[in-house]
Design an enzyme around this catalytic site. Structure first.
Site, PDB file in Angstrom:
ATOM      1  N   GLU A  79     150.356  22.074  74.671  1.00 17.54           N
ATOM      2  CA  GLU A  79     151.407  23.081  74.547  1.00 17.54           C
ATOM      3  C   GLU A  79     152.586  22.426  73.853  1.00 17.54           C
ATOM      4  O   GLU A  79     153.134  21.436  74.340  1.00 17.54           O
ATOM      5  CB  GLU A  79     151.856  23.621  75.899  1.00 17.54           C
ATOM      6  N   ASP A  87     151.238  20.086  79.317  1.00 17.71           N
ATOM      7  CA  ASP A  87     152.444  20.897  79.291  1.00 17.71           C
ATOM      8  C   ASP A  87     153.537  20.290  78.419  1.00 17.71           C
ATOM      9  O   ASP A  87     153.790  19.071  78.453  1.00 17.71           O
ATOM     10  CB  ASP A  87     152.968  21.054  80.726  1.00 17.71           C
TER      11      ASP A  87
END
Length: 545
Positions: free
Chosen positions: A221, A184
Site C-alpha cells: 500500500e 501498510d
C-alpha cells in the site's frame, strides 16, 4: 510475546506452536485469481472473533470471493482497535481469539480453497505499549510518520531491527500458514540505505515460499504512484507482487458523489476514470492540486494483475468523519454501477465487508487506549485530518465504545435469502470468471473511451475471438450514447437497469447487430455488458444468469 491473554499490559503467555492443520498440499492461488474481501474481525460479526468468521466463509465463497483479507491482528491496547496501533507484532489480538483462533480461521479458509491475506504494519509501532525501545534501537526520531517514531531501517545498528521485522513476516506465512501479506503505508517508511529493507523483506519471503513450494504474495500500500515497487529486482525494483491503486478509487468516488475536497480535488471527470481503467495510475507525473506538486510516474507497463482496485475499503470509508459507506452517499443504481466498474475492470477487485449487501452501518475509527494524553491526541489528530474535507459537525469520539458498536455489520450474514445486490455481485463475479475476455487480467487487450458530455465510459475487452463490450453510464438521467462497437452480433449479458435487479427498466435490446457504430438509450447510473456472438455458434456463458 506470542500471546497476551489479559491484553497488551498483562502477562505474556508461552504458546505451543503445534496445531492440527488439515491444509497439507495447499499451495495458495495464482495472483490473477484473487477476488479479495477485506474484513475487520472485531466488527464483521456480533462476537468479533476469528471463530465467528468461519460460519460465513461458505457464503463468501458462493459470492465468488477467493481471498479473505484480515485487517491487522497484532496485539493492540484494549479490546477494540483498527489494528494499526499494534505494539507487540508477534502476538495475536487476545479479544479476537489469540493464536489458536487465527489458525482455526486460516485452516477453515484453506479447506474451502480460500486464500488468506493479512494486513501487517511495519512503518511504526504503538504508540501505546511499545516496549521494543527498551531492548535496542528499534525506533528512530530521525523520521517521524504521522503515528509516531519510525522503524529504524537505515540508522545505526539497524541490522537486527531489519531481521526482527523480516522474521515477523515469515512467522505469519510459516507458523500461521497465511498466503499473502498486505504491507501498510509503505510511503511512510523512509530508508535511505543502498540496499533498502523492503527489498530485503521481499527477497526473504519469496525465497521462503520457493523453498516450501508455496505461493506467498506481497501486496504494497503506497500513495506514491511509484511503479518501482512492482518492478523485479533485476530491473532495479523492489519486487512486490501487487499494489493497491487509490487513484482508481478516487476517480470512481469523485465521479459518483461529486465530492471535490481533500484528496478528491484532483478527480471528478470521466476522463480520470477512463485513464485509471486504461493504464492504472491517473497521476503519473503531472501536477496534483491536492499535493501542490507533480506526482507519480507512468504505470502503463504494470501488468493488470499487479494492481488492486476497489470502490470502498477500510481507509476510504473509515477516514471519513462519519464513516459513511457508498450506500449512504449514492443511489442503489449507483451501487450496482460501482460494483460493475470494479469487478469488470482488468484489475484485481477488492470488496469491503458488507458492500455486497449494501450495508448502511458506518465504519468509524475506534480505539480503546488507556493513556489520557494519547486519547486526546487521537481526537485532536482526527479533527485536523478532516479539516481539508470541510465536513461539518463533530466527529464521533474514537475512544467511545458506542463508536465501535455502531461500526459492526447490521445485516444478518447468511441465514437469509440473498439480497438483490448480493445476487448482482455474484453475477458480476461469475461473468468475470467464466467469460474468456474478462477472465484474464489484461489491460493490453482493451480499448477505453470516456465521454464527458453524457458522463459515460465505454470499454471493449477481448481475448482471441471472444469479446465483451461494456457501458458504464454515470448520468443522473437516461441518455442516448453513440459509440464504436466492432462489427458483429452481440448479446446482452447484463443490464443493471432491468427489473430483476430492482432497476427502473431497460430500453436496450437483448440482441444487438453492429455495423461499426451503434446508438444505445441507456438508463441513469447503469452498467451494461454485451457479449459478442461467434459465427456458426455461441460463446454465450450467461444462460443461467
Amino acid at each position: 510475546s506470542r500471546f497476551q491473554p489479559e491484553g497488551l499490559h498483562g502477562p505474556s503467555q508461552v504458546v505451543d506452536p503445534a496445531f492440527p492443520w488439515t491444509d497439507q498440499g495447499w499451495m495458495g492461488l495464482p495472483l490473477e485469481r484473487y477476488v479479495i474481501y477485506e474484513l475487520h474481525v472485531g466488527t464483521f460479526t456480533p462476537d468479533g472473533t476469528f471463530d465467528a468468521v468461519i460460519p460465513h466463509l461458505d457464503r463468501l465463497k458462493d459470492l465468488g470471493i477467493t481471498a479473505i483479507e484480515l485487517m491487522p491482528v497484532g496485539q493492540c491496547p484494549g479490546q477494540r482497535n483498527w489494528g494499526y496501533d499494534g505494539a507487540l507484532p508477534f502476538a495475536v489480538q487476545h479479544s479476537y481469539g489469540g493464536p489458536e483462533g487465527l489458525k482455526r480461521l486460516v485452516n477453515a479458509c484453506h479447506t474451502r480453497g480460500l486464500v488468506v491475506i493479512l494486513d501487517v504494519v511495519y512503518n511504526h509501532l504503538g504508540p501505546e505499549g511499545s516496549v521494543l525501545p527498551n531492548f535496542g534501537p528499534y525506533l528512530t526520531e530521525r523520521y517521524r510518520p504521522h503515528w509516531g517514531p519510525a522503524m529504524n531501517f537505515d540508522g545505526a545498528e539497524n541490522r537486527e531491527v531489519r531481521r526482527y521485522v523480516i522474521e515477523n513476516a515469515l512467522s505469519w506465512v510459516s507458523e500461521y500458514h497465511v498466503d499473502a501479506l498486505r504491507l501498510d503505508a509503505l510511503h511512510a517508511i523512509v530508508d535511505n540505505s543502498a540496499q533498502p529493507w523492503l527489498g530485503e523483506l521481499t527477497a526473504a519471503v519469496h525465497a521462503w515460499a520457493s523453498h516450501h513450494h508455496r505461493r506467498v504474495i506481497l501486496i504494497g500500500e503506497s500513495d506514491l504512484n511509484d511503479p518501482q515497487l512492482l518492478l523485479p529486482p533485476a530491473q532495479g525494483g523492489t519486487g512486490l507482487d501487487a499494489q493497491w491503486n487509490d487513484d482508481f478509487h478516487h476517480a470512481l468516488h469523485a465521479l459518483m458523489t461529486g465530492e471535490r475536497n481533500g484528496s478528491y480535488a484532483d478527480f471528478g471527470g470521466v476522463s480520470h476514470l477512463a485513464k485509471a481503467m486504461a493504464v492504472g495510475y491517473v497521476y503519473d507525473g503531472q501536477y496534483s492540486i491536492y499535493r501542490r506538486r507533480r506526482h507519480g510516474a507512468p504505470s502503463a507497463s504494470i501488468p493488470a494483475r499487479q494492481l488492486i482496485v476497489y470502490a470502498q475499503n477500510h481507509d476510504q470509508v473509515g477516514n471519513r468523519q462519519d464513516g459513511e459507506r457508498l450506500s449512504r452517499l449514492t443511489s442503489f443504481e449507483a451501487l450496482k454501477l460501482a460494483a460493475g466498474v470494479v469487478i469488470l475492470s482488468p484489475y484485481l477487485p477488492l470488496l469491503f465487508m458488507g458492500e455486497e449487501d449494501g450495508e448502511t452501518a458506518p465504519f468509524l475509527y475506534f480505539t480503546s487506549h488507556t493513556e489520557r494524553e494519547l486519547i486526546e491526541a487521537v481526537r485532536r489528530g482526527r479533527r485536523e485530518e478532516f479539516a481539508a474535507f470541510h465536513w461539518h459537525g463533530e466527529a464521533p469520539d474514537p475512544q467511545a465504545e458506542e463508536t465501535f458498536q455502531r461500526s459492526k455489520l447490521q445485516h444478518a450474514l447468511g441465514g437469509e435469502a440473498p439480497s438483490t445486490l448480493w445476487a448482482f455481485y455474484q453475477t458480476l463475479l461469475r461473468l468475470r470468471r467464466t467469460l474468456p475476455a474478462l477472465a484474464r487480467p489484461d489491460k493490453d487487450a482493451m480499448d477505453v473511451e470516456g465521454d464527458e458530455d453524457v458522463r459515460a465510459l465505454t470499454v471493449l475487452r477481448w481475448h482471441g475471438d471472444d469479446a465483451v463490450f461494456m457501458v458504464f453510464h454515470f448520468g443522473r438521467r437516461a441518455n442516448e450514447i453513440t459509440c464504436e462497437v466492432p462489427v458483429g452480433n452481440w448479446r446482452k449479458a447484463l443490464d443493471s437497469a432491468e427489473a430483476r435487479w430492482r432497476g427502473p427498466g431497460s430500453r436496450l435490446p437483448d440482441d444487438l447487430k453492429s455495423l461499426g457504430r451503434v446508438s444505445l438509450t441507456v438508463a441513469a447510473e447503469t452498467c451494461v455488458l454485451f457479449v459478442k456472438r461467434q459465427a456458426g455458434g455461441s460463446n454465450d456463458a450467461t444462460g443461467d444468469l
